[in-house]
Write a protein that holds these residues in place. Structure first.
Motif, PDB file in Angstrom:
ATOM      1  N   ASN A 129     -51.343 -71.813   3.214  1.00 58.89           N
ATOM      2  CA  ASN A 129     -49.969 -71.531   2.801  1.00 58.89           C
ATOM      3  C   ASN A 129     -48.999 -72.050   3.859  1.00 58.89           C
ATOM      4  OD1 ASN A 129     -50.061 -69.598   4.850  1.00 58.89           O
ATOM      5  ND2 ASN A 129     -50.295 -67.879   3.460  1.00 58.89           N
ATOM      6  N   PHE A 130     -47.705 -71.956   3.579  1.00 58.40           N
ATOM      7  CA  PHE A 130     -46.696 -72.606   4.408  1.00 58.40           C
ATOM      8  C   PHE A 130     -45.541 -71.651   4.616  1.00 58.40           C
ATOM      9  CE2 PHE A 130     -42.627 -74.839   4.497  1.00 58.40           C
ATOM     10  CZ  PHE A 130     -42.817 -75.852   5.410  1.00 58.40           C
ATOM     11  N   GLU A 131     -45.152 -71.432   5.856  1.00 61.36           N
ATOM     12  CA  GLU A 131     -43.990 -70.593   6.168  1.00 61.36           C
ATOM     13  C   GLU A 131     -42.778 -71.493   6.383  1.00 61.36           C
ATOM     14  OE1 GLU A 131     -42.598 -66.920   9.061  1.00 61.36           O
ATOM     15  OE2 GLU A 131     -44.294 -68.174   9.656  1.00 61.36           O
ATOM     16  N   ILE A 132     -41.737 -71.294   5.576  1.00 59.03           N
ATOM     17  CA  ILE A 132     -40.549 -72.145   5.651  1.00 59.03           C
ATOM     18  C   ILE A 132     -39.846 -71.923   6.992  1.00 59.03           C
ATOM     19  CG2 ILE A 132     -38.357 -72.734   4.563  1.00 59.03           C
ATOM     20  CD1 ILE A 132     -39.501 -71.622   1.948  1.00 59.03           C
ATOM     21  N   PRO A 133     -39.668 -72.985   7.783  1.00 61.47           N
ATOM     22  CA  PRO A 133     -39.091 -72.826   9.122  1.00 61.47           C
ATOM     23  C   PRO A 133     -37.614 -72.419   9.075  1.00 61.47           C
ATOM     24  CG  PRO A 133     -40.223 -74.945   8.888  1.00 61.47           C
ATOM     25  CD  PRO A 133     -40.078 -74.366   7.514  1.00 61.47           C
ATOM     26  N   THR A 134     -37.139 -71.889  10.168  1.00 60.02           N
ATOM     27  CA  THR A 134     -35.725 -71.550  10.321  1.00 60.02           C
ATOM     28  C   THR A 134     -34.856 -72.791  10.092  1.00 60.02           C
ATOM     29  OG1 THR A 134     -36.266 -69.836  11.940  1.00 60.02           O
ATOM     30  CG2 THR A 134     -33.999 -70.651  11.912  1.00 60.02           C
ATOM     31  N   GLY A 135     -33.794 -72.607   9.315  1.00 59.42           N
ATOM     32  CA  GLY A 135     -32.885 -73.710   9.035  1.00 59.42           C
ATOM     33  C   GLY A 135     -33.273 -74.560   7.846  1.00 59.42           C
ATOM     34  N   CYS A 136     -34.399 -74.254   7.234  1.00 57.17           N
ATOM     35  CA  CYS A 136     -34.903 -75.050   6.102  1.00 57.17           C
ATOM     36  C   CYS A 136     -34.814 -74.287   4.791  1.00 57.17           C
ATOM     37  CB  CYS A 136     -36.361 -75.457   6.337  1.00 57.17           C
ATOM     38  SG  CYS A 136     -36.615 -76.577   7.728  1.00 57.17           S
ATOM     39  N   THR A 137     -34.807 -75.015   3.695  1.00 56.07           N
ATOM     40  CA  THR A 137     -34.922 -74.480   2.342  1.00 56.07           C
ATOM     41  C   THR A 137     -36.004 -75.276   1.628  1.00 56.07           C
ATOM     42  OG1 THR A 137     -32.553 -73.988   2.307  1.00 56.07           O
ATOM     43  CG2 THR A 137     -33.699 -73.957   0.194  1.00 56.07           C
ATOM     44  N   ALA A 138     -36.816 -74.602   0.842  1.00 55.71           N
ATOM     45  CA  ALA A 138     -37.853 -75.280   0.053  1.00 55.71           C
ATOM     46  C   ALA A 138     -37.530 -75.147  -1.422  1.00 55.71           C
ATOM     47  CB  ALA A 138     -39.227 -74.679   0.349  1.00 55.71           C
ATOM     48  N   TYR A 139     -37.940 -76.157  -2.200  1.00 56.77           N
ATOM     49  CA  TYR A 139     -37.652 -76.174  -3.631  1.00 56.77           C
ATOM     50  C   TYR A 139     -38.899 -76.552  -4.418  1.00 56.77           C
ATOM     51  CZ  TYR A 139     -32.897 -76.857  -1.776  1.00 56.77           C
ATOM     52  OH  TYR A 139     -31.713 -76.757  -1.078  1.00 56.77           O
ATOM     53  N   ILE A 140     -39.041 -75.930  -5.587  1.00 56.62           N
ATOM     54  CA  ILE A 140     -39.978 -76.414  -6.591  1.00 56.62           C
ATOM     55  C   ILE A 140     -39.168 -76.791  -7.828  1.00 56.62           C
ATOM     56  CG2 ILE A 140     -41.914 -75.032  -5.736  1.00 56.62           C
ATOM     57  CD1 ILE A 140     -41.424 -73.100  -8.081  1.00 56.62           C
ATOM     58  N   VAL A 141     -39.749 -77.590  -8.708  1.00 59.75           N
ATOM     59  CA  VAL A 141     -39.069 -78.051  -9.914  1.00 59.75           C
ATOM     60  C   VAL A 141     -39.812 -77.503 -11.128  1.00 59.75           C
ATOM     61  CG1 VAL A 141     -38.337 -80.051 -11.250  1.00 59.75           C
ATOM     62  CG2 VAL A 141     -38.294 -80.140  -8.753  1.00 59.75           C
ATOM     63  N   LYS A 142     -39.078 -76.821 -12.001  1.00 61.02           N
ATOM     64  CA  LYS A 142     -39.700 -76.199 -13.173  1.00 61.02           C
ATOM     65  C   LYS A 142     -39.295 -76.868 -14.483  1.00 61.02           C
ATOM     66  CE  LYS A 142     -40.416 -71.788 -12.875  1.00 61.02           C
ATOM     67  NZ  LYS A 142     -40.265 -70.323 -12.813  1.00 61.02           N
TER      68      LYS A 142
END
Length: 417
Positions: free
Chosen positions: A226-239
């Motif tokens: 799994n992956f922990e989103i770092p400080t200052g970042c945003t992650a996206y998935i597309v549905k």
């Protein structure tokens, strides 16, 4: 206490045995013009270790040592450098040490007493180590970066199988320890690589790395972790995607804030607009509640993979003519994509999730981020409101008040003066 005494006597025995044998067999000059000393450890297979001279002061004044992969003796016989045998203050001024890519084995505490080392790289070729590897400081400056290039940790040959002495024995405050992508699981599964024998015996704070493009984006896929989103970042998935009034697809995108945990085997887009073009670290294989990523249409693999199949259009995430977005790859016309290892592409159904555009398109990441922070979805109501221009800059970001420059307005380039 008994364990400590046994370790101490083991070390003394090793040092005593070394003292009874010749210090080195031959010397050779490296590419920087420095004389290095070598001891033959496997004559049939022509292998040597980096050793000391007879007075044990060969490297006292060196600030940089580059150890070659291959070296020749005075008879022009070539040997492979497979071990480093110096340590315990042999090079107190050393600031840069380049190990050979042929390195196979490390002796007990080979790099102890190197107080000036700020960066250290351990080659992927390493197969075995005899207990402690990382013990640089000796009261000097902290080592700021350690790069371990092997996908799996080497085998520990320390002579106490019931107590495999940890590879780390140092204060890790201010030190970043980097592993290859998708490999934290392998190191955290080994007790001798999980815990630090020094400091407060904490878990090693392993990091992996990813490089953001010039727009501040990257795609990522981890097979095993799994992956922990770092400080200052945003992650996206597309549905999915829906036709918006301005001609652009109105993406069904889900955003995740810093600190959220993305499950393994999930392809996603990572964004940090403050770190454009930079390499950043992240934690993987962490504990905590994982986010719901059901319905994600992004795809990826641990190896370079081609995705294709009827009923879908395929897009690669890149920076193109419309800025950062999803594009047909080369001349494939959306019939397939080839995605690099640990990267992501988009597999968009022709039906069932809106529509799959015939050409490139940009999803509105900023709107998804706004929904994440406010809980309000920003979407034009085309039935009650007049049609407004949909404007993006060349980085793919939605713009409400364009200034001078080139923008994408309703799918077409336009120059604002």
């Amino acid at each position: 206490m008994k364990k400590f005494l046994l370790l101490f006597f083991c070390f003394i025995a090793v040092q005593f045995s070394k003292a009874q044998s010749p210090t080195y067999d031959f010397s050779a000059v490296n590419d920087d013009g420095l004389t290095l000393y070598y001891k033959i450890v496997d004559e049939p297979n022509k292998k040597v270790e980096l050793a000391e001279n007879n007075t044990y002061d060969a490297y006292k004044t060196f600030t940089k040592i580059v150890i070659p992969d291959k070296v020749k003796n005075t008879a022009n016989v070539e040997y492979t450098v497979m071990r480093v045998g110096f340590g315990w203050g042999a090079a107190p001024l050393l600031k840069e040490l380049v190990l050979p890519n042929t390195l196979e084995d490390l002796t007990w505490q080979p790099f102890a007493g190197l107080p000036s080392m700020k960066k250290f790289v351990l080659p992927a070729s390493l197969k075995t180590n005899n207990g402690i590897i990382f013990q640089f400081n000796g009261g000097g400056v902290p080592c700021e970066e350690i790069y371990i290039l092997g996908t799996t940790p080497p085998r520990n040959t320390f002579p106490m199988p019931s107590y495999p002495y940890p590879a780390f024995n140092m204060n890790l405050t201010g030190t970043k320890v980097y592993l290859p992508v998708d490999c934290s699981l392998n190191y955290k599964a080994r007790e001798d690589w999980k815990k630090n024998a020094g400091g407060s015996h904490e878990d090693i704070p392993y990091l992996e790395q990813i490089t953001l493009n010039a727009n501040g984006y990257a795609s990522l896929y981890l097979e095993n972790e799994n992956f922990e989103i770092p400080t200052g970042c945003t992650a996206y998935i597309v549905k999915g995607s829906k036709q918006s009034g301005g001609g652009y697809p109105d993406a069904d995108i889900k955003a995740f804030a810093a600190g959220s945990i993305i499950p393994k085997q999930t392809a996603f887009i990572l964004e940090n607009l403050n770190e454009k073009g930079k390499t950043i670290g992240y934690h993987a294989h962490v504990s905590g509640t994982e986010e719901d990523v059901s319905g994600n249409l992004l795809v990826g693999s641990a190896t370079e993979t081609e995705f294709s199949g009827t009923g879908y259009k395929y897009y690669i995430f890149s920076n193109g003519v419309l800025g950062q977005g999803f594009y047909h790859q080369g001349t494939r016309k959306g019939e397939s994509i080839k995605v690099k290892a640990h990267r992501a592409g988009l597999k968009l159904p022709i039906t069932g999730h809106g529509f799959a555009p015939a050409k490139e398109f940009i999803f509105d990441f900023e709107a998804a981020k706004q929904k994440l922070t406010t809980g309000i979805s920003v979407r034009p109501n085309n039935e009650t409101a007049p049609k407004e221009d949909v404007i993006y800059d060349l980085q793919g970001r939605r713009v409400n008040h364009p200034t001078r420059g080139i923008y994408i307005v309703n799918g077409k380039k336009r120059v604002f003066n």
